[in-house]
Design an enzyme around this catalytic site. Structure first.
Site, PDB file in Angstrom:
ATOM      1  N   ALA A 191      39.989  14.663 -17.733  1.00  0.00           N
ATOM      2  CA  ALA A 191      40.450  13.283 -17.749  1.00  0.00           C
ATOM      3  C   ALA A 191      39.612  12.444 -18.704  1.00  0.00           C
ATOM      4  O   ALA A 191      38.387  12.576 -18.759  1.00  0.00           O
ATOM      5  CB  ALA A 191      40.383  12.685 -16.347  1.00  0.00           C
ATOM      6  N   ALA A 192      40.286  11.570 -19.458  1.00  0.00           N
ATOM      7  CA  ALA A 192      39.580  10.732 -20.424  1.00  0.00           C
ATOM      8  C   ALA A 192      38.543   9.839 -19.751  1.00  0.00           C
ATOM      9  O   ALA A 192      37.489   9.563 -20.323  1.00  0.00           O
ATOM     10  CB  ALA A 192      40.597   9.883 -21.196  1.00  0.00           C
ATOM     11  N   CYS A 193      38.827   9.423 -18.519  1.00  0.00           N
ATOM     12  CA  CYS A 193      37.883   8.542 -17.824  1.00  0.00           C
ATOM     13  C   CYS A 193      36.627   9.267 -17.384  1.00  0.00           C
ATOM     14  O   CYS A 193      35.674   8.639 -16.909  1.00  0.00           O
ATOM     15  CB  CYS A 193      38.559   7.872 -16.629  1.00  0.00           C
ATOM     16  SG  CYS A 193      39.301   9.019 -15.464  1.00  0.00           S
ATOM     17  N   HIS A 194      36.608  10.609 -17.528  1.00  0.00           N
ATOM     18  CA  HIS A 194      35.410  11.384 -17.185  1.00  0.00           C
ATOM     19  C   HIS A 194      34.715  11.922 -18.430  1.00  0.00           C
ATOM     20  O   HIS A 194      33.862  12.798 -18.332  1.00  0.00           O
ATOM     21  CB  HIS A 194      35.784  12.568 -16.290  1.00  0.00           C
ATOM     22  CG  HIS A 194      36.282  12.164 -14.942  1.00  0.00           C
ATOM     23  ND1 HIS A 194      37.076  12.979 -14.170  1.00  0.00           N
ATOM     24  CD2 HIS A 194      36.106  11.026 -14.226  1.00  0.00           C
ATOM     25  CE1 HIS A 194      37.374  12.358 -13.030  1.00  0.00           C
ATOM     26  NE2 HIS A 194      36.802  11.176 -13.058  1.00  0.00           N
TER      27      HIS A 194
END
Length: 415
Positions: A350-353
């Protein structure tokens, strides 16, 4: 071919580019409907008309009615709004009791805009929450697990429609049907609200809210070639059958439920993106599935007995565009491979990770993937225009990256 400056983009689960028709809709709205939608003169009335038309297009896309759609800044706001509503609805429906708090059920593979909100509410003492584990055999949350977790104060079940890393489609139809049929006893909270975050599903798989027992459905524009705003579908909102409580207060926009002067240009773009999905979904689905399957075939050819597809399970269905793959071998961590590629643009999860790219994905670990395999994972997600020629380029690119890593480590790794 889906190449940009010689690069091949394969991170469509993170975000998508704007379709040309979407960009045109945004530009036209900004040029011709620049007025405040609440104003009575032409630029304002044009803006109001565009917003109404876009609301209808979003509703058509999910099989709902316009009155049940609220525009938001994106998926994070929509998810927060649902959780905020569930808690407030609970306390507004029963007299206060010492020691009783609203209880929410979710899975252990949710997006952070659900997971972290629930963790924060729990830490503040506002709720109790149950994070149910998904099955390691299927990657899915089984309906019976949800039913067994229901308590007297359970007020919300929130389950994503499809996972953004593995692509595994969750059985929300079955879960929500079972919850709706679950008998509530005297003294128990009378209604369990049902929410699904459909961010990754929209534009990839068919579904219809008329057959889904969801009270709320989260819509995220930039996942289906639209702008970075979103919407929340609320079943029966126009007839006040499902509660929605604002988090913000100000003007009367969005029926006082989401105040603030409307972002007409982006709403126009969201409406056009929704229209394209409604018209072309079958074509998008089969193209992405064909290209994704070709990708997996070629990976097996180039890396025989060296690849593990995470989330490709006999008992589950996946999104048609998603391939989460680990190239097995010491020193072949996903972030190292991506540092050596020349053409591929992708991610390890995930981009948020992305700030934690050196660590194995918590989502993969939660689905039973061993840490050493999860650390080597790459999330490859194809798009509407990704071609088999693009796949040939990135598979060879991955091969040279793996060869370079083996060479730099002395060539003593066995994959």
């Amino acid at each position: 071919m889906e190449q940009h400056g010689g690069k091949v983009y394969m991170d469509y689960n993170a975000t998508t580019p704007l379709e040309p028709q979407v960009l045109t809709a945004i530009s036209s709205a900004l040029e011709e409907a620049w007025g405040n939608p609440s104003s009575p003169y032409e630029p304002g009335t044009k803006a109001k008309e565009i917003i109404a038309s876009s609301r209808a297009s979003v509703a058509d896309m999910v099989g709902g009615i316009p009155e049940d759609v609220i525009f938001t800044s994106g998926g994070t706001e929509a998810n927060n709004l649902v959780i905020h509503t569930a808690v407030k609805y609970f306390w507004g429906s029963i007299p206060p009791y010492d020691g009783i708090r609203p209880h929410i059920i979710t899975s252990n593979i949710e997006h952070d805009s659900v997971k972290l909100v629930l963790e924060a509410y729990k830490k503040e003492g506002k709720i109790d929450v149950t994070f149910l584990p998904v099955s390691h055999e299927s990657g899915r949350l089984e309906a019976e697990e949800v039913i067994q977790a229901i308590r007297p104060p359970t007020c919300l079940v929130t389950i994503m429609m499809a996972n953004n890393e593995t692509g595994v489609i969750q059985p929300v139809y079955e879960i929500f049907e079972r919850v709706k049929l679950h008998d509530r006893q005297p003294g128990e909270f009378s209604r369990i609200l049902l929410h699904t975050d459909a961010a990754q599903a929209i534009g990839k798989i068919p579904f219809d809210v008329k057959g889904l027992d969801a009270d709320y459905l989260t819509i995220v524009g930039h996942k289906f070639y639209g702008p970075r705003i979103g919407a929340l579908y609320v079943k029966g909102l126009g007839r006040r059958r499902t509660p929605l409580y604002p988090m913000l207060y100000g003007g009367g926009q969005e029926r006082n439920l989401r105040p603030g002067t409307e972002n007409t240009g982006m709403i126009a773009g969201l409406g056009k993106a929704a229209e394209l999905v409604h018209t072309n979904l079958e074509k998008y689905f089969y193209h992405m599935e064909e290209v994704r399957d070709y990708l997996e075939e070629q990976l097996q050819v180039v890396f025989p007995d060296q690849v593990q597809f995470n989330g490709k399970l006999d008992e589950s269905e996946r999104l048609p565009n998603t391939c989460n793959v680990s190239i097995i071998g010491a020193g072949l961590e996903g972030h190292k491979i991506l540092s050596k590629v020349k053409y591929l643009q992708a991610s390890v999860g995930a981009a948020c990770h992305s700030q934690n790219s050196f660590r194995p994905s918590p989502i993969l670990l939660a689905t039973g993937i061993p840490p050493d395999v999860a650390t080597n994972a790459l999330r490859l997600s194809v798009g509407r225009k990704t071609s088999k020629a693009d796949i040939d380029v990135i598979v060879q690119d991955l091969k040279q990256a793996v060869d370079a890593l083996k060479q730099s480590s002395g060539g003593d790794q066995k994959c």
